[in-house]
Design a protein around this motif. Structure first.
Motif, PDB file in Angstrom:
ATOM      1  N   SER A  73      12.482 -18.620   3.395  1.00 36.92           N
ATOM      2  CA  SER A  73      13.247 -19.615   2.654  1.00 36.92           C
ATOM      3  C   SER A  73      12.666 -21.007   2.855  1.00 36.92           C
ATOM      4  CB  SER A  73      14.704 -19.599   3.114  1.00 36.92           C
ATOM      5  OG  SER A  73      15.418 -20.663   2.520  1.00 36.92           O
ATOM      6  N   ASP A  74      12.656 -21.811   1.780  1.00 34.14           N
ATOM      7  CA  ASP A  74      12.259 -23.212   1.897  1.00 34.14           C
ATOM      8  C   ASP A  74      13.299 -24.003   2.678  1.00 34.14           C
ATOM      9  OD1 ASP A  74      10.055 -22.540   0.384  1.00 34.14           O
ATOM     10  OD2 ASP A  74      10.570 -23.805  -1.329  1.00 34.14           O
ATOM     11  N   THR A  75      14.541 -23.506   2.723  1.00 36.69           N
ATOM     12  CA  THR A  75      15.598 -24.123   3.513  1.00 36.69           C
ATOM     13  C   THR A  75      15.574 -23.472   4.899  1.00 36.69           C
ATOM     14  OG1 THR A  75      16.947 -24.478   1.544  1.00 36.69           O
ATOM     15  CG2 THR A  75      18.079 -24.553   3.675  1.00 36.69           C
ATOM     16  N   THR A  76      15.249 -24.245   5.904  1.00 38.57           N
ATOM     17  CA  THR A  76      15.086 -23.717   7.257  1.00 38.57           C
ATOM     18  C   THR A  76      16.303 -22.912   7.704  1.00 38.57           C
ATOM     19  OG1 THR A  76      13.698 -25.598   7.818  1.00 38.57           O
ATOM     20  CG2 THR A  76      14.619 -24.351   9.653  1.00 38.57           C
ATOM     21  N   GLN A  78      17.587 -20.176   6.459  1.00 43.93           N
ATOM     22  CA  GLN A  78      18.362 -19.418   5.478  1.00 43.93           C
ATOM     23  C   GLN A  78      17.975 -17.940   5.479  1.00 43.93           C
ATOM     24  OE1 GLN A  78      18.138 -20.906   1.404  1.00 43.93           O
ATOM     25  NE2 GLN A  78      20.335 -21.288   1.523  1.00 43.93           N
ATOM     26  N   TYR A 111      17.648 -20.471  -4.810  1.00 46.57           N
ATOM     27  CA  TYR A 111      17.031 -20.226  -3.512  1.00 46.57           C
ATOM     28  C   TYR A 111      15.516 -20.204  -3.697  1.00 46.57           C
ATOM     29  CZ  TYR A 111      21.769 -18.733  -2.414  1.00 46.57           C
ATOM     30  OH  TYR A 111      23.127 -18.686  -2.237  1.00 46.57           O
ATOM     31  N   TYR A 113      11.652 -19.977  -2.002  1.00 44.31           N
ATOM     32  CA  TYR A 113      11.016 -19.370  -0.848  1.00 44.31           C
ATOM     33  C   TYR A 113       9.500 -19.398  -0.993  1.00 44.31           C
ATOM     34  CZ  TYR A 113      10.605 -15.133  -3.730  1.00 44.31           C
ATOM     35  OH  TYR A 113      10.308 -14.239  -4.720  1.00 44.31           O
TER      36      TYR A 113
END
Length: 128
Positions: A73-76, A78, A111, A113
């Motif tokens: 995920s680009d969101t740490t 997730q 989302y 990634y």
């Protein structure tokens, strides 16, 4: 120890109510009931790179490429598959399957990634 860490991550994500990891790296693992979608990892790309799914859909990523890849995920924090192994010869003239990663998406949103090994590899999931 890796399985314990993956299990803790799965419980953490499930508790957040947006995603649930139903299987980490490996071959197999049930997704439970509900719709599924597939993304292939091959030739240093996610195919399809953009996918739109309904809430409650499980996505199955399978590495059919020549090297290890990840679904990160680009969101740490997730989601992160860790290294998904490439398919290998089984010694009998056939091939073993590459690594498999499954995630169930339970909250609408976008989302993004990437592959932690190859900066050019990106994907986007839209959950409706």
């Amino acid at each position: 120890m890796r399985l314990t860490m993956v299990g803790c991550l799965a419980l953490t994500l499930a508790g957040c109510g947006g995603l649930s990891m139903t299987s980490a790296t490996g071959n197999g693992g049930g997704t439970g009931s509900g719709p599924t979608a597939s993304v292939t990892i091959q030739d240093y790309a996610f195919t399809p790179s953009t996918i739109t799914i309904q809430t409650g859909t499980t996505i199955n990523w399978v590495n059919n490429g020549p090297s290890s890849h990840s679904v990160t995920s680009d969101t740490t924090g997730q989601f992160d598959s860790g290294a998904l192994a490439a398919p290998m010869g089984n010694g009998y003239g056939g091939m073993t399957s590459g690594g498999l990663f499954q995630m169930k998406f339970t909250t609408p949103g976008t989302y993004k990634y990437h592959c932690m090994f190859h900066a050019s590899m990106h994907g986007t999931i839209t959950v409706q």
